[in-house]
Every structure is written in structure tokens, then in C-alpha cells.
Design an enzyme around this catalytic site. Structure first.
Site, short mmCIF file in Angstrom:
data_model
loop_
_atom_site.label_atom_id
_atom_site.label_comp_id
_atom_site.label_asym_id
_atom_site.label_seq_id
_atom_site.Cartn_x
_atom_site.Cartn_y
_atom_site.Cartn_z
N SER A 1 0.84 -1.20 0.00
CA SER A 1 0.00 0.00 0.00
C SER A 1 0.87 1.24 0.00
O SER A 1 2.01 1.23 0.52
CB SER A 1 -0.86 -0.02 1.28
OG SER A 1 -1.46 1.24 1.49
N TYR B 1 -2.34 -1.16 10.98
CA TYR B 1 -2.60 -1.70 9.64
C TYR B 1 -1.47 -1.31 8.69
O TYR B 1 -0.85 -2.17 8.04
CB TYR B 1 -3.95 -1.21 9.07
CG TYR B 1 -4.04 -1.44 7.58
CD1 TYR B 1 -4.23 -2.72 7.07
CD2 TYR B 1 -3.86 -0.39 6.66
CE1 TYR B 1 -4.25 -2.96 5.70
CE2 TYR B 1 -3.87 -0.63 5.30
CZ TYR B 1 -4.08 -1.91 4.83
OH TYR B 1 -4.08 -2.13 3.47
N LYS C 1 1.80 -3.62 6.78
CA LYS C 1 2.21 -3.68 5.36
C LYS C 1 3.71 -3.42 5.24
O LYS C 1 4.41 -4.11 4.50
CB LYS C 1 1.43 -2.64 4.55
CG LYS C 1 -0.04 -2.95 4.40
CD LYS C 1 -0.24 -4.11 3.45
CE LYS C 1 -1.60 -4.75 3.63
NZ LYS C 1 -1.75 -6.03 2.97
P1 NAD Z 1 -10.95 -7.51 1.46
O1 NAD Z 1 -11.17 -7.48 2.90
O2 NAD Z 1 -12.12 -7.36 0.56
O3 NAD Z 1 -10.18 -8.86 1.05
C1 NAD Z 1 -9.30 -9.53 1.92
C2 NAD Z 1 -9.72 -10.99 1.94
O4 NAD Z 1 -8.83 -11.71 2.80
C3 NAD Z 1 -11.12 -11.21 2.47
O5 NAD Z 1 -11.84 -12.02 1.56
C4 NAD Z 1 -10.92 -11.92 3.80
O6 NAD Z 1 -11.96 -12.80 4.11
C5 NAD Z 1 -9.60 -12.61 3.57
N1 NAD Z 1 -8.80 -12.90 4.78
C6 NAD Z 1 -8.49 -12.06 5.79
N2 NAD Z 1 -7.72 -12.68 6.70
C7 NAD Z 1 -7.53 -13.95 6.23
C8 NAD Z 1 -6.82 -15.08 6.72
N3 NAD Z 1 -6.14 -15.03 7.89
N4 NAD Z 1 -6.83 -16.22 6.02
C9 NAD Z 1 -7.52 -16.28 4.84
N5 NAD Z 1 -8.21 -15.25 4.33
C10 NAD Z 1 -8.21 -14.09 5.02
O7 NAD Z 1 -9.84 -6.41 1.11
P2 NAD Z 1 -9.34 -5.85 -0.28
O8 NAD Z 1 -9.73 -4.43 -0.38
O9 NAD Z 1 -9.70 -6.78 -1.37
O10 NAD Z 1 -7.78 -5.87 -0.03
C11 NAD Z 1 -6.95 -6.95 -0.46
C12 NAD Z 1 -5.53 -6.70 0.00
O11 NAD Z 1 -5.07 -5.47 -0.54
C13 NAD Z 1 -5.38 -6.58 1.51
O12 NAD Z 1 -4.15 -7.18 1.90
C14 NAD Z 1 -5.32 -5.09 1.75
O13 NAD Z 1 -4.62 -4.76 2.91
C15 NAD Z 1 -4.57 -4.64 0.50
N6 NAD Z 1 -4.83 -3.23 0.17
C16 NAD Z 1 -6.12 -2.81 -0.05
C17 NAD Z 1 -6.37 -1.47 -0.34
C18 NAD Z 1 -7.78 -0.99 -0.55
O14 NAD Z 1 -7.99 0.23 -0.61
N7 NAD Z 1 -8.78 -1.85 -0.71
C19 NAD Z 1 -5.31 -0.57 -0.45
C20 NAD Z 1 -4.00 -1.03 -0.24
C21 NAD Z 1 -3.77 -2.38 0.05
C1 UD1 Z 2 -7.13 4.75 3.77
C2 UD1 Z 2 -6.14 4.37 4.84
C3 UD1 Z 2 -4.99 3.62 4.20
C4 UD1 Z 2 -5.50 2.43 3.42
C5 UD1 Z 2 -6.54 2.89 2.42
C6 UD1 Z 2 -7.18 1.73 1.71
C7 UD1 Z 2 -6.33 6.03 6.63
C8 UD1 Z 2 -5.64 7.13 7.36
N1 UD1 Z 2 -5.69 5.55 5.56
O1 UD1 Z 2 -6.49 5.60 2.82
O2 UD1 Z 2 -4.09 3.19 5.21
O3 UD1 Z 2 -4.44 1.78 2.75
O4 UD1 Z 2 -7.58 3.61 3.09
O5 UD1 Z 2 -7.93 0.95 2.58
O6 UD1 Z 2 -7.40 5.58 7.01
N2 UD1 Z 2 -12.88 10.72 3.25
C9 UD1 Z 2 -13.93 11.53 3.64
N3 UD1 Z 2 -15.04 10.92 4.16
C10 UD1 Z 2 -15.16 9.58 4.33
C11 UD1 Z 2 -14.06 8.77 3.94
C12 UD1 Z 2 -12.93 9.37 3.42
O7 UD1 Z 2 -13.86 12.75 3.50
O8 UD1 Z 2 -16.19 9.10 4.81
C13 UD1 Z 2 -11.69 11.36 2.65
C14 UD1 Z 2 -10.39 11.13 3.41
O9 UD1 Z 2 -10.20 12.10 4.38
C15 UD1 Z 2 -9.36 11.17 2.27
C16 UD1 Z 2 -10.13 10.61 1.06
O10 UD1 Z 2 -11.51 10.78 1.38
O11 UD1 Z 2 -9.02 12.50 1.98
C17 UD1 Z 2 -9.86 9.15 0.80
O12 UD1 Z 2 -10.07 8.40 2.00
P1 UD1 Z 2 -10.04 6.80 2.04
O13 UD1 Z 2 -10.90 6.26 0.95
O14 UD1 Z 2 -10.34 6.38 3.43
O15 UD1 Z 2 -8.53 6.44 1.65
P2 UD1 Z 2 -7.15 6.93 2.33
O16 UD1 Z 2 -7.37 7.79 3.49
O17 UD1 Z 2 -6.29 7.44 1.23
#
Ligand code: NAD
Ligand code: UD1
Length: 336
Positions: free
Chosen positions: A124, A149, A153
Site C-alpha cells: 500500500s 494496519y 504492510k
Molecule cells: P478484502 O477485505 O475485501 O479482502 C481480503 C480478503 O482476505 C477477504 O476475503 C478476507 O476474508 C480474507 N482474509 C483475511 N484474513 C484472512 C486469513 N487469515 N486467512 C484467509 N483469508 C483471510 O480487502 P481488499 O480491499 O480486497 O484488499 C486486499 C488486499 O489489498 C489486503 O491485503 C489489503 O490490505 C490490500 N490493500 C487494499 C487497499 C484498498 O484500498 N482496498 C489498499 C491497499 C492495500
Molecule cells: C485509507 C487508509 C490507508 C488504506 C486505504 C485503503 C487512513 C488514514 N488511511 O487511505 O491506510 O491503505 O484507506 O484501505 O485511514 N474521506 C472523507 N469521508 C469519508 C471517507 C474518506 O472525507 O467518509 C476522505 C479522506 O479524508 C481522504 C479521502 O476521502 O481525503 C480518501 O479516504 P479513504 O478512501 O479512506 O482512503 P485513504 O485515506 O487514502
């Protein structure tokens, strides 16, 4: 080629599984369904017209992992499994470290013992901490995250860098996601948060569909063009295409490589709201609130390294992100 996808039932994982099936990979999904449902994968199978193998289980279960590696000719792992709620991680750090760090280490040990050394890891942009200069290239220093969290990462990235240093046979992609949004164009799979969404895009979509009253905009006094936070939103289908490119490139190189997956362009919260309203025809009422702790004013990627080394770049623009989010949300107001 057989790929093990951990967390494959989740938001990003399900889109990746679909892309892998479409590219003729054989796919094994390991997911404990703690934040997802089996339904996402049934839909993926329908969309792809192909089957996958689903194993309900935990990445911390070493015996299960050994069995999977023994019974299937797995050549690579895409590792999405993990917990991702920032606020929850502050309240329950041990759960986050046990799952995201401990679980990952168990997975890597099982891979090492099985001789599977090709890995794509979901990292991330949070690993850059509170950066000051934009855009962020992979050469920017990583820094301690403001929450467990983000810290988990960073820790897994460090584990993987040490692993690649210790054993030159590993091929590892550290994919640093910016802000994944959107859904598959069919509207059949998408993001299905449990409880109130923590992230902006699903919150906007739930307001538009009538599930939430209004959006709280966290901070209107940042030094940005309209005072609200700026982020690099990337369409989830572009994001997973980056994963498939990384998997290809890893076939021909070793070591641990960080690649930013972003578009290189930032949008403010209010620009996101306006774009969503324009596409959906729905109003998204909002109120300006105090800043959210741990938020940075602006964050966007320099995607040049991924363009050069992965021959990949995001192609889908803001309108497509909004249209696809809305199609998913309006077809599935209550998720799966
Ligand atoms: P998500 O929660 O939809 O998917 C994660 C999946 O992992 C889920 O299906 C959950 O059931 C499974 N899981 C959790 N713990 C587990 C375990 N111990 N064993 C087996 N399965 C397990 O999340 P996502 O948004 O699809 O994110 C996927 C990955 O990308 C995560 O590692 C997350 O941290 C990373 N990531 C996501 C974002 C984002 O904005 N969505 C941003 C940066 C990184
Ligand atoms: C957040 C997490 C980051 C994580 C990412 C994906 C924090 C501080 N960071 O990133 O660690 O990897 O999500 O899961 O939580 N916003 C609003 N109202 C809302 C939600 C968000 O105004 O209800 C704003 C936030 O202040 C930000 C932008 O929207 O400016 C994006 O927010 P968000 O989608 O939560 O992503 P990040 O904060 O970039």
C-alpha cells in the site's frame, strides 16, 4: 500455470481471480471469509465461464497450507489475505499483527518449504508514511505508519526484502496500491464493506443508494485546490491488470521489487462527489467535518517505474470508475 490466490473472495482478490481465469490460469482460492462471501466467487466463475478451486481456510493454518502445496502444482502465489480496517487496527493491534504479519510469515514458510518462490504481495502507499513531496516514486523513503494496519504492510515488505536477500531464487512483487475504487463493468462483483464503510468511494455509493444519510467530508482546510484531501484513485480492473503483468515479469527476474500501482493523477473529495453525482444522476449530500486523524493532505503516485518495467499503466478514467461503482451499487444495494 496454477496460482494460489489468498484472500481471493475479497474485493480486489475477486477481480484478480476473474482476470486470472480469463487469462487461462488455473486458480486456487484460499480465504477464511472473515470479510467476504463465497457468492463473489460463484459470480466470478459465471463471468469467466470457468471453474476455480475454493478452499475455506486460514493463511495461519500451516498444515492446510502444506496440504495445498503438496496436492496442487502451484507455481506462484498472489497474496491478498489480510485485515484492512485502519481504525480497527488501532483498537486491536494484536489481531492485525497476528493476521497480516504472522499469517504472511506462515504462508512464506510454507512456500519456501514447497519450493514455490514467486509471490505478488498487496502492499500500500501507506508504506510511504506522511510524505511531503509529490508525486511518490518507489525511491521515496518508507516510514513508520500512523496505525498498525499500515505498519503491518511495511513490516511484511521488510520481511520479503530480507527473504530475497537471503535466498536469490525468490521473485517478489511488492505492489503499492494507491486508492482502488470501481468494480467490474458487469456490475456483478464489487466492494461489499461490512458495516459503515471506512473509505470514501463505498461511502459515497451507499449515500447515493439511500443506505446512508450523508457523507462526512473529513477536513475542508487542507492546502489543496478546494481544501479537501487529494488521492490517486485507481480503477480496480486496472489494478488487477498490473498484478497479471507483475506475475509475467516475475517469471524472468528474481529479487524483491516495489511497484506503485496508481494513475499519477489526484482528485479531491469534492471532485469525487461531483463526478459521482454527474454519472449517477443522484445527489450526494455532505457536511464538512474535522480532519480524520492520520490523513495526509495529498497523495498521488509517480507510476513511471511500473510503466517502464511492467509495461503497464492505468487506462480507466474517473468517469469509468464512477459508472462502474454505481452499476455495482445500484444492482446490489445490499451487497452480495
Ligand atoms: P478484502 O477485505 O475485501 O479482502 C481480503 C480478503 O482476505 C477477504 O476475503 C478476507 O476474508 C480474507 N482474509 C483475511 N484474513 C484472512 C486469513 N487469515 N486467512 C484467509 N483469508 C483471510 O480487502 P481488499 O480491499 O480486497 O484488499 C486486499 C488486499 O489489498 C489486503 O491485503 C489489503 O490490505 C490490500 N490493500 C487494499 C487497499 C484498498 O484500498 N482496498 C489498499 C491497499 C492495500
Ligand atoms: C485509507 C487508509 C490507508 C488504506 C486505504 C485503503 C487512513 C488514514 N488511511 O487511505 O491506510 O491503505 O484507506 O484501505 O485511514 N474521506 C472523507 N469521508 C469519508 C471517507 C474518506 O472525507 O467518509 C476522505 C479522506 O479524508 C481522504 C479521502 O476521502 O481525503 C480518501 O479516504 P479513504 O478512501 O479512506 O482512503 P485513504 O485515506 O487514502
Amino acid at each position: 500455470m496454477t496460482v494460489l490466490v489468498t484472500g481471493g473472495a475479497g474485493y480486489i482478490g475477486s477481480h484478480a481471480v476473474l482476470a486470472l481465469l480469463e487469462a487461462e490460469y488455473t486458480v486456487l482460492v484460499l480465504d477464511n471469509l472473515v470479510n467476504s462471501s463465497r457468492e463473489s466467487l460463484s459470480r466470478v466463475e459465471r463471468l469467466a465461464g470457468r471453474q476455480l478451486t475454493f478452499i475455506e481456510g486460514d493463511i495461519r493454518d500451516r498444515q492446510l497450507l502444506d496440504k495445498l502445496f503438496a496436492e496442487h502444482a502451484i507455481e506462484a502465489v498472489m497474496h491478498f489475505a489480510g485485515l484492512k480496517a485502519v481504525g480497527e487496527s488501532v483498537a486491536e493491534p494484536l489481531a492485525y499483527y497476528a493476521n497480516n504479519v504472522g499469517g504472511s510469515v506462515t504462508l512464506f514458510q510454507a512456500m519456501a518449504d514447497a519450493g514455490v518462490r514467486r509471490l505478488v504481495f498487496s502492499s500500500s502507499a501507506t508504506v510511504y508514511g506522511e510524505p511531503e513531496c509529490m508525486p511518490l516514486s518507489e525511491a521515496a523513503p518508507t516510514a513508520r505508519a500512523s496505525n498498525p494496519y499500515g505498519q503491518s504492510k511495511l513490516m511484511v515488505e521488510e520481511v520479503l526484502k530480507d527473504l530475497a536477500r537471503a535466498d536469490a531464487r525468490w521473485s517478489i512483487a511488492l505492489l503499492r496500491y494507491f486508492n482502488p475504487v470501481g468494480a467490474h463493468a458487469s456490475g456483478e462483483i464489487g466492494e461489499d464493506p461490512q458495516g459503515p464503510p471506512n473509505n470514501l468511494m463505498p461511502y459515497i455509493a451507499q449515500v447515493a443508494v439511500g443506505k446512508r444519510e450523508k457523507l462526512s467530508v473529513f477536513g475542508g482546510d487542507y492546502a489543496t485546490r478546494d481544501g479537501t484531501g487529494v488521492r490517486d484513485y485507481i480503477h480496480v480492473v486496472d489494478l488487477v491488470e498490473g498484478h497479471l503483468r507483475a506475475l509475467e515479469v516475475l517469471k524472468h527476474c528474481t529479487g524483491a521489487h516495489a511497484w506503485n500501482l496508481g494513475t499519477g493523477r489526484g482528485y479531491s473529495v469534492l471532485e469525487m462527489v461531483a463526478a459521482f453525482e454527474a454519472i449517477s444522476g443522484k445527489r450526494v449530500p455532505y457536511t464538512l467535518q474535522a480532519r480524520r486523524e492520520g490523513d495526509v493532505a495529498e497523495c498521488w503516485a509517480d507510476p513511471a517505474k511500473a510503466r517502464k518495467e511492467l509495461d503497464w499503466q492505468a487506462r480507466r478514467g474517473l468517469e469509468e470508475m464512477m459508472a462502474d461503482t454505481w452499476r455495482w451499487q445500484s444492482k446490489n444495494p445490499d451487497g452480495y
